[in-house]
Design a protein around this motif. Structure first.
Motif, PDB file in Angstrom:
ATOM      1  N   UNK A  31       0.817  -1.217   0.000  1.00  0.00           N
ATOM      2  CA  UNK A  31       0.000   0.000   0.000  1.00  0.00           C
ATOM      3  C   UNK A  31       0.847   1.263   0.000  1.00  0.00           C
ATOM      4  N   UNK A  32       2.104   1.170   0.471  1.00  0.00           N
ATOM      5  CA  UNK A  32       3.038   2.292   0.416  1.00  0.00           C
ATOM      6  C   UNK A  32       4.364   1.777  -0.131  1.00  0.00           C
ATOM      7  N   UNK A  33       4.777   2.292  -1.287  1.00  0.00           N
ATOM      8  CA  UNK A  33       6.059   1.919  -1.886  1.00  0.00           C
ATOM      9  C   UNK A  33       6.915   3.178  -1.952  1.00  0.00           C
ATOM     10  N   UNK A  34       7.978   3.205  -1.176  1.00  0.00           N
ATOM     11  CA  UNK A  34       8.881   4.354  -1.171  1.00  0.00           C
ATOM     12  C   UNK A  34       9.797   4.260  -2.392  1.00  0.00           C
ATOM     13  N   UNK A  35       9.690   5.228  -3.277  1.00  0.00           N
ATOM     14  CA  UNK A  35      10.475   5.215  -4.509  1.00  0.00           C
ATOM     15  C   UNK A  35      11.852   5.829  -4.290  1.00  0.00           C
ATOM     16  N   UNK A  62       0.018   6.424  10.831  1.00  0.00           N
ATOM     17  CA  UNK A  62      -1.382   6.537  10.447  1.00  0.00           C
ATOM     18  C   UNK A  62      -1.838   5.303   9.675  1.00  0.00           C
ATOM     19  N   UNK A  63      -0.960   4.773   8.823  1.00  0.00           N
ATOM     20  CA  UNK A  63      -1.322   3.612   8.022  1.00  0.00           C
ATOM     21  C   UNK A  63      -1.510   2.360   8.876  1.00  0.00           C
ATOM     22  N   UNK A  64      -0.903   2.321  10.048  1.00  0.00           N
ATOM     23  CA  UNK A  64      -0.971   1.125  10.880  1.00  0.00           C
ATOM     24  C   UNK A  64      -2.232   1.068  11.745  1.00  0.00           C
ATOM     25  N   UNK A  65      -2.789   2.241  12.112  1.00  0.00           N
ATOM     26  CA  UNK A  65      -3.941   2.208  13.012  1.00  0.00           C
ATOM     27  C   UNK A  65      -5.243   2.665  12.357  1.00  0.00           C
ATOM     28  N   UNK A 123      -5.859   5.122   3.086  1.00  0.00           N
ATOM     29  CA  UNK A 123      -5.435   5.358   1.709  1.00  0.00           C
ATOM     30  C   UNK A 123      -4.400   6.465   1.731  1.00  0.00           C
ATOM     31  N   UNK A 124      -3.182   6.139   1.308  1.00  0.00           N
ATOM     32  CA  UNK A 124      -2.091   7.098   1.400  1.00  0.00           C
ATOM     33  C   UNK A 124      -2.341   8.329   0.545  1.00  0.00           C
TER      34      UNK A 124
END
Length: 452
Positions: free
Chosen positions: A42-46, A96-99, A104-105
């Motif tokens: 859901x989150x890919x750090x480029x 925020x993404x964990x809880x 949606x990022x």
């Protein structure tokens, strides 16, 4: 025979080096071409980049496709896209993404939206360019808000600042000084190498094999610095390293292996106190060298692959674990040397003199711990404290610490005829015996003179 065996062990470095080089491909640096295949994170750090005023981000996509293992799943293209988040806000975004439920990022308050997939062209390609209005260190992120879908695409990214001459500068804002800094350190190590060579020639009668290994260390370190300078310079001007990254990794590998080899050999007293290595000391050396190979491979994956790789964090953890293991292992031979002398001094009462001549080795042990601790933990603290505009400060601190450590080793273990640290001092009893023997000899000489 022992000398031949020792040299044979050192020559194994060449074989390990060949295996190391042949196992890797080297990729571009700041102008990056990334291939994402069936990824559902859901989150890919480029990439992370420090922007000065008037920074730019260019993104090009082609061959974009997606699929789902759920036949009834329906894709909403606006649920996928790219965004920028300040580096200081990135931990908050991860928290925020964990809880947060249904996170949606692309809808987070911490991000600046760059592109959603509903803007893709009919041929599944898209080009976009964004100007950074507020300079800071940003993370470019690709987000997938429908976790049941896997995305495949070719991604081309360019991040750069514009300097005073209106030219593109592909180095982050805090690294623009690195080409000059690395070149300066190259000059320092080149002078260091010349001075060391002069000392070895002047004292060639007492030069040991360890001094030749130390000379090789300076050569590899100097070559690594000049390659780092050229690497950063080409990246700054063109966005690509043009092969200098390959040379940088080669000499970085040789420098790392030679440094740990020198530390182990000095710690055991090889070539200075004794011309041979015990079996356990050989095992230590041959355990450290393969670890250095693996560590350098992990370092390449971390720096070249980037966080976009699925197993990037695993390689990071492996790198840290192996680095700590190497740092701990090289301390063991020094402790062996000191402990054996202490045990011997309890038995014969004379090894205390040998312990005195190892005063430098105890200092070496303390300095080594300080060096390893600072370069592993102190530099990390500095990097976390300084502004992204001053990343070069951490580089100066790391290279400055390395230079001081090298100077300590080379000064105290230089080839001289009578090293005060390695000389065996006589105790009071030995001095009295020597005086009595000299007195008896004088009396005998007097008796012989009277008879004559």
């Amino acid at each position: 025979m022992e000398d031949l065996n020792d040299l044979r062990y050192l020559k194994l470095l060449q074989t390990l080096f060949i295996i190391y080089i042949s196992s890797f491909k080297f990729s571009a640096c700041e102008i990056k071409n990334t291939y994402i295949v069936d990824d559902s994170r859901k989150i890919i750090l480029i990439e992370r980049f420090g922007f000065a005023p008037d920074g730019h981000v260019n993104i090009s996509l082609d061959h974009v496709s997606w699929r789902s293992n759920e036949p009834a799943a329906k894709l909403y293209p606006s649920s996928m896209g790219f965004c920028l988040v300040r580096d200081i806000s990135f931990p908050r975004l991860l928290n925020e993404s964990s809880y947060k439920e249904n996170f949606c990022v692309l809808s987070s308050k911490y991000v600046n939206l760059v592109l959603r997939f509903d803007k893709l062209g009919p041929d599944s390609s898209y080009n976009t360019s964004t100007t950074i209005d507020e300079p800071d260190e940003y993370n470019l992120i690709f987000g997938i808000c429908q976790k049941e879908f896997l995305v495949t695409m070719n991604l081309h990214t360019e991040m750069y600042n514009v300097n005073n001459n209106w030219e593109k500068d592909f180095l982050p804002a805090g690294q623009t000084l690195l080409p000059k800094l690395y070149f300066l350190f190259f000059i320092v190590y080149f002078v260091f190498m010349v001075v060391w060579g002069f000392i070895c020639i002047k004292q060639r009668e007492v030069v040991q094999k360890i001094h030749m290994v130390m000379a090789a260390l300076l050569v590899f370190k100097a070559l690594k610095m000049i390659c780092a300078s050229e690497d950063k310079m080409y990246i700054r001007n063109t966005g690509k390293a043009h092969g200098w990254d390959v040379a940088f990794y080669i000499f970085g590998f040789l420098k790392g292996v030679t440094l740990f080899t020198v530390i182990v050999l000095i710690g055991t007293g090889w070539s200075i106190l004794k011309p041979f290595l015990h079996d356990r000391e050989k095992k230590v050396l041959m355990f450290v060298i393969p670890l250095q190979v693996i560590e350098n491979i992990a370092s390449i994956v971390i720096s070249e692959g980037g966080p976009v790789e699925k197993h990037w964090l695993v390689w990071n953890e492996m790198f840290l674990l192996i680095d700590v293991m190497c740092c701990c292992i090289v301390l063991v031979p020094i402790l062996w040397s000191i402990k054996s002398l202490k045990d011997a001094s309890k038995n014969d009462g004379k090894a205390s003199e040998n312990l005195r001549k190892l005063t430098l080795f105890r200092h070496f042990y303390v300095v080594l711990i300080m060096y390893l601790y600072f370069t592993r933990f102190g530099i990390a603290v500095i990097e976390s404290v300084v502004s992204y505009m001053h990343e070069w400060v951490a580089t100066i601190a790391a290279e400055g610490a390395s230079l001081m450590f090298y100077m300590f080793i080379f000064y105290n273990f230089k080839p001289i005829e009578k090293n005060p640290y390695l000389a065996i001092h006589k105790n009071d009893d030995d001095l009295e015996d020597e005086k009595e023997g000299k007195k008896e000899k004088d009396d005998d000489d007097d008796d012989e003179y009277e008879i004559a």
